[in-house]
Design a protein around this motif. Structure first.
Motif, short mmCIF file in Angstrom:
data_model
loop_
_atom_site.label_atom_id
_atom_site.label_comp_id
_atom_site.label_asym_id
_atom_site.label_seq_id
_atom_site.Cartn_x
_atom_site.Cartn_y
_atom_site.Cartn_z
N LYS A 195 -12.92 6.83 -7.24
CA LYS A 195 -13.64 5.64 -7.45
C LYS A 195 -12.91 4.48 -6.62
O LYS A 195 -11.57 4.42 -6.48
N CYS A 196 -13.50 3.85 -5.58
CA CYS A 196 -13.11 2.69 -4.77
C CYS A 196 -13.86 1.37 -5.02
O CYS A 196 -15.07 1.44 -5.27
N THR A 197 -13.01 0.50 -5.16
CA THR A 197 -13.52 -0.80 -5.42
C THR A 197 -13.06 -1.89 -4.51
O THR A 197 -11.71 -1.93 -4.23
N VAL A 198 -13.87 -2.58 -3.86
CA VAL A 198 -13.49 -3.45 -2.89
C VAL A 198 -13.38 -4.82 -3.50
O VAL A 198 -14.51 -5.26 -4.13
N SER A 199 -12.43 -5.61 -3.25
CA SER A 199 -12.31 -6.83 -4.01
C SER A 199 -12.73 -8.10 -2.88
O SER A 199 -12.69 -7.86 -1.76
N SER A 200 -12.90 -9.25 -3.72
CA SER A 200 -13.18 -10.24 -2.94
C SER A 200 -11.96 -10.97 -1.80
O SER A 200 -12.27 -11.52 -0.80
N ASP A 201 -10.59 -10.44 -2.22
CA ASP A 201 -9.76 -10.83 -1.48
C ASP A 201 -9.29 -9.70 -0.20
O ASP A 201 -8.20 -9.71 0.39
N ARG A 202 -10.35 -8.84 0.13
CA ARG A 202 -10.28 -8.00 1.15
C ARG A 202 -9.40 -6.84 1.03
O ARG A 202 -8.50 -6.50 1.94
N THR A 203 -8.98 -6.40 -0.26
CA THR A 203 -8.55 -5.11 -0.63
C THR A 203 -9.07 -4.31 -1.33
O THR A 203 -10.47 -4.43 -1.76
N SER A 248 -3.59 0.20 -5.93
CA SER A 248 -4.70 -0.89 -5.80
C SER A 248 -4.18 -1.87 -4.82
O SER A 248 -3.09 -1.87 -4.22
N ALA A 249 -4.94 -3.00 -4.49
CA ALA A 249 -4.61 -3.92 -3.40
C ALA A 249 -4.23 -3.60 -2.15
O ALA A 249 -3.31 -4.09 -1.75
N VAL A 250 -4.85 -2.55 -1.71
CA VAL A 250 -4.46 -2.10 -0.38
C VAL A 250 -5.37 -2.84 0.70
O VAL A 250 -6.46 -3.00 0.44
N PRO A 251 -4.74 -3.72 1.45
CA PRO A 251 -5.02 -4.52 2.57
C PRO A 251 -6.36 -3.82 3.52
O PRO A 251 -5.80 -2.76 4.08
N ILE A 252 -7.41 -4.10 3.43
CA ILE A 252 -8.40 -3.56 4.12
C ILE A 252 -8.12 -3.89 5.84
O ILE A 252 -8.48 -2.97 6.73
N SER A 253 -7.45 -4.91 6.09
CA SER A 253 -7.10 -5.29 7.53
C SER A 253 -6.21 -4.25 7.87
O SER A 253 -5.81 -4.07 9.24
#
Length: 86
Positions: free
Chosen positions: A21-29, A47-52
């Motif tokens: 399960k992958c969840t993309v957050s509004s903080d781009r993680t 959790s909170a892996v930066p998409i950048s």
């Protein structure tokens, strides 16, 4: 750069037959949970892996490899915890 849907698809496909399960957050993680298909328990979570930081195939492959290694050693680590509780 890959879209959020493409990233989710890559991760979810990489771990089959384990549910991912992958969840993309509004903080781009992105948060990733690997769930045992038999027990339905989360075995590995990141959790909170930066998409950048996931802009190259190498970065994505490295994260997949890290999570697969955690998934591989999960039963061993948790077996030790069960034995210590006795």
């Amino acid at each position: 750069m890959l879209s959020h849907l493409e990233l989710r698809h890559l991760f979810e496909s990489a771990f089959l037959p384990t549910e991912c399960k992958c969840t993309v957050s509004s903080d781009r993680t992105i948060s990733i949970q690997l769930i045992n298909p038999r027990t339905r328990k989360v075995e590995v979570s990141r959790s909170a892996v930066p998409i950048s930081g996931l802009t190259s195939s190498r970065a994505i492959a490295n994260l997949v490899a890290e999570l697969k290694e955690e998934l591989r050693i999960w039963p061993i680590a948790h077996q030790d915890l069960r034995h210590n509780r006795r």
